[in-house]
Design an enzyme around this catalytic site. Structure first.
Site, PDB file in Angstrom:
ATOM      1  N   CYS A 140       0.818  -1.216   0.000  1.00  0.00           N
ATOM      2  CA  CYS A 140       0.000   0.000   0.000  1.00  0.00           C
ATOM      3  C   CYS A 140       0.848   1.261   0.000  1.00  0.00           C
ATOM      4  CB  CYS A 140      -0.950   0.012   1.187  1.00  0.00           C
ATOM      5  SG  CYS A 140      -2.348  -1.096   0.966  1.00  0.00           S
ATOM      6  N   LYS A 160       0.644   3.208  -3.203  1.00  0.00           N
ATOM      7  CA  LYS A 160      -0.603   3.891  -3.547  1.00  0.00           C
ATOM      8  C   LYS A 160      -0.308   5.283  -4.127  1.00  0.00           C
ATOM      9  CE  LYS A 160      -4.933   3.748  -0.913  1.00  0.00           C
ATOM     10  NZ  LYS A 160      -5.529   3.204   0.276  1.00  0.00           N
ATOM     11  N   PHE A 216     -14.585   8.834   0.675  1.00  0.00           N
ATOM     12  CA  PHE A 216     -13.413   7.968   0.886  1.00  0.00           C
ATOM     13  C   PHE A 216     -13.766   6.797   1.797  1.00  0.00           C
ATOM     14  CE2 PHE A 216     -11.512  11.581  -0.970  1.00  0.00           C
ATOM     15  CZ  PHE A 216     -10.309  11.182  -1.534  1.00  0.00           C
ATOM     16  N   ASP A 217     -14.967   6.259   1.641  1.00  0.00           N
ATOM     17  CA  ASP A 217     -15.311   5.041   2.352  1.00  0.00           C
ATOM     18  C   ASP A 217     -14.482   3.897   1.765  1.00  0.00           C
ATOM     19  OD1 ASP A 217     -17.132   4.455   4.555  1.00  0.00           O
ATOM     20  OD2 ASP A 217     -18.499   5.822   3.534  1.00  0.00           O
ATOM     21  N   ASP A 218     -14.514   2.749   2.428  1.00  0.00           N
ATOM     22  CA  ASP A 218     -13.642   1.656   2.015  1.00  0.00           C
ATOM     23  C   ASP A 218     -14.162   0.886   0.818  1.00  0.00           C
ATOM     24  OD1 ASP A 218     -11.588   1.776   4.152  1.00  0.00           O
ATOM     25  OD2 ASP A 218     -13.378   1.589   5.377  1.00  0.00           O
ATOM     26  N   ASP A 261      -8.491  -4.235  -4.704  1.00  0.00           N
ATOM     27  CA  ASP A 261      -7.175  -3.795  -4.274  1.00  0.00           C
ATOM     28  C   ASP A 261      -6.126  -4.683  -4.927  1.00  0.00           C
ATOM     29  OD1 ASP A 261      -5.841  -1.943  -2.493  1.00  0.00           O
ATOM     30  OD2 ASP A 261      -7.556  -2.246  -1.162  1.00  0.00           O
ATOM     31  N   ASP A 308     -11.497  -4.332   3.036  1.00  0.00           N
ATOM     32  CA  ASP A 308     -12.438  -3.242   2.773  1.00  0.00           C
ATOM     33  C   ASP A 308     -13.890  -3.714   2.867  1.00  0.00           C
ATOM     34  OD1 ASP A 308     -10.792  -0.994   2.491  1.00  0.00           O
ATOM     35  OD2 ASP A 308     -10.273  -1.527   0.436  1.00  0.00           O
ATOM     36  N   GLY A 334     -10.875 -14.327 -12.851  1.00  0.00           N
ATOM     37  CA  GLY A 334      -9.861 -13.292 -12.760  1.00  0.00           C
ATOM     38  C   GLY A 334      -9.344 -12.880 -14.111  1.00  0.00           C
ATOM     39  N   HIS A 335      -8.280 -12.087 -14.084  1.00  0.00           N
ATOM     40  CA  HIS A 335      -7.661 -11.623 -15.327  1.00  0.00           C
ATOM     41  C   HIS A 335      -6.163 -11.505 -15.099  1.00  0.00           C
ATOM     42  CE1 HIS A 335      -7.625  -9.690 -19.251  1.00  0.00           C
ATOM     43  NE2 HIS A 335      -6.759  -8.835 -18.759  1.00  0.00           N
TER      44      HIS A 335
HETATM   45 CO    CO Z   1      -9.960   0.589   3.234  1.00  0.00          CO
HETATM   46 CO    CO Z   2      -8.412  -0.248  -0.528  1.00  0.00          CO
END
Ligand code: CO
Ligand code: CO
Length: 351
Positions: free
Chosen positions: A19, A22, A51-53, A70, A93, A141-142
């Site tokens: 992270c 980011k 900016f909620d998860d 993510d 999240d 998935g990819h």
């Molecule tokens: Co989060």
């Molecule tokens: Co996230």
């Protein structure tokens, strides 16, 4: 295959990990402010505005879906562990919104020219083991051939619309609880620089590979005592606490001395193992937060970008003690770290 080279160290194959890689919050805001988004359907209960998860979409009066995704570059050296941590981070999240993850899709960028495909097998196995613990199915998935390894999940969960946690309902008088220790950013920066190996930061690795699930631990009453929640990830405790304070129109008082901190973190900070995110998180929060009497060499722990960090919970004060005792039975570092106060001049104050 080639035994003399020893096992591959994934962190040595990328520039930044986890992270901490980011896009900084200020840069992201600048980009998003220039985009015209499609109008949201009325069934969208929570979108990206605060900016909620994760996003919440109502399907019926009893059912809402939770959507999130993510992915990131390797934060640890062992492929299987990287897969596990990336998966725990992606599921987090959904838990942070009060949901239960149901299905996941894998996102894999893989350097076929430089890494043995056995690495991809191990990454996917680590993720699959974690998903099995969560009761979540991997349904597709990819993948693309890319210069550097990246892995993550797109996750769909479900939640009763009335059970949704958001970061916008913290109330004056609430107690703040943090469920995991801080410091994964500096510790994994030290790992990447070769200052120590994975065994030296085993507490952090275990913490990052632990699901943020609380539902199975709490009664309905205890669950409802949690008014607001968010998981601490790339923007650090400072950034995510600031977002909760703003979304809830309150201020937060945090006791620095009560913050849970993982083994070796202050040593690691003193050694100077920092990421770009330590600086950008500090800049992002500087104007609206104040830190009084906190030693300079320890302060960066609040800006430390967490990968698969803990939940920050705003809890009804009268239920905080029994709730914390239950949470501690699974998260040994969980701690009461402060309180919610009436909206003041600063988003949050550290003392
Ligand atoms: Co989060
Ligand atoms: Co996230």
């Amino acid at each position: 295959m080639n035994e003399t080279h020893g096992p591959i160290k994934l962190t040595q194959t990328v520039q930044k990990g986890g992270c901490a890689a980011k896009v900084a919050a200020q840069e992201l805001r600048k980009i998003l402010s220039k985009v015209t988004f499609p109008p949201a359907d009325p069934s969208v209960l929570v979108d990206g505005a605060h900016f909620d998860d994760a996003a919440i979409v109502r399907v019926s009066p009893e059912l809402a879906l939770v959507h999130t995704l993510d992915f990131f570059t390797p934060i640890v050296d062992t492929p299987r562990l990287f897969g596990r941590i990336a998966a725990a981070n992606a599921l987090s999240d959904v838990y942070a919104m009060g949901g239960e993850p149901r299905t996941a899709l894998a996102i894999l960028a893989f350097p076929l020219a430089t890494l043995d495909t056995g690495v991809a097998v191990d990454v996917l196995q680590g993720a699959s083991d974690l998903l099995a613990e969560a009761g979540t199915s991997l349904v597709g998935g990819h993948s693309i051939d890319d210069d550097t390894l990246k892995f993550g999940l797109s996750v769909t969960g479900d939640v009763h619309p009335e059970w949704v946690w958001s970061n916008s309902r913290a109330r004056e008088g609430d107690v703040l609880i943090l469920t995991k220790g801080l410091g994964t950013g500096t510790l994994t920066a030290g790992l990447k620089r070769g200052a120590w190996d994975e065994s030296a930061i085993s507490e952090a690795l275990e913490s990052m590979g632990t699901l943020n699930r609380l539902r199975d631990l709490l009664t309905v009453d205890e669950w409802r005592a949690i008014r607001a929640a968010t998981d601490i990830t790339g923007f650090g405790l400072a950034g995510h606490a600031m977002q909760m304070a703003r979304a809830s129109s309150v201020s937060l008082e945090i006791d620095f001395g009560s913050l849970p901190v993982l083994d070796r973190v202050f040593d690691s900070l003193r050694e100077g193992f920092l990421t770009k995110a330590h600086r950008t998180n500090r800049e992002y929060t500087a104007a609206t937060c104040s830190a009084v009497g906190v030693p300079d060499d320890r302060l960066p722990v609040v800006f430390d970008p967490q990968t698969s960090g803990g939940l920050l919970l705003s809890v009804d004060k009268s239920k905080a003690d029994p709730l914390l005792a239950k949470i501690r039975s699974r998260f040994s570092r969980a701690a009461r770290i402060g309180r919610v106060v009436a909206r003041g001049e600063k988003d949050w104050v550290l003392a």
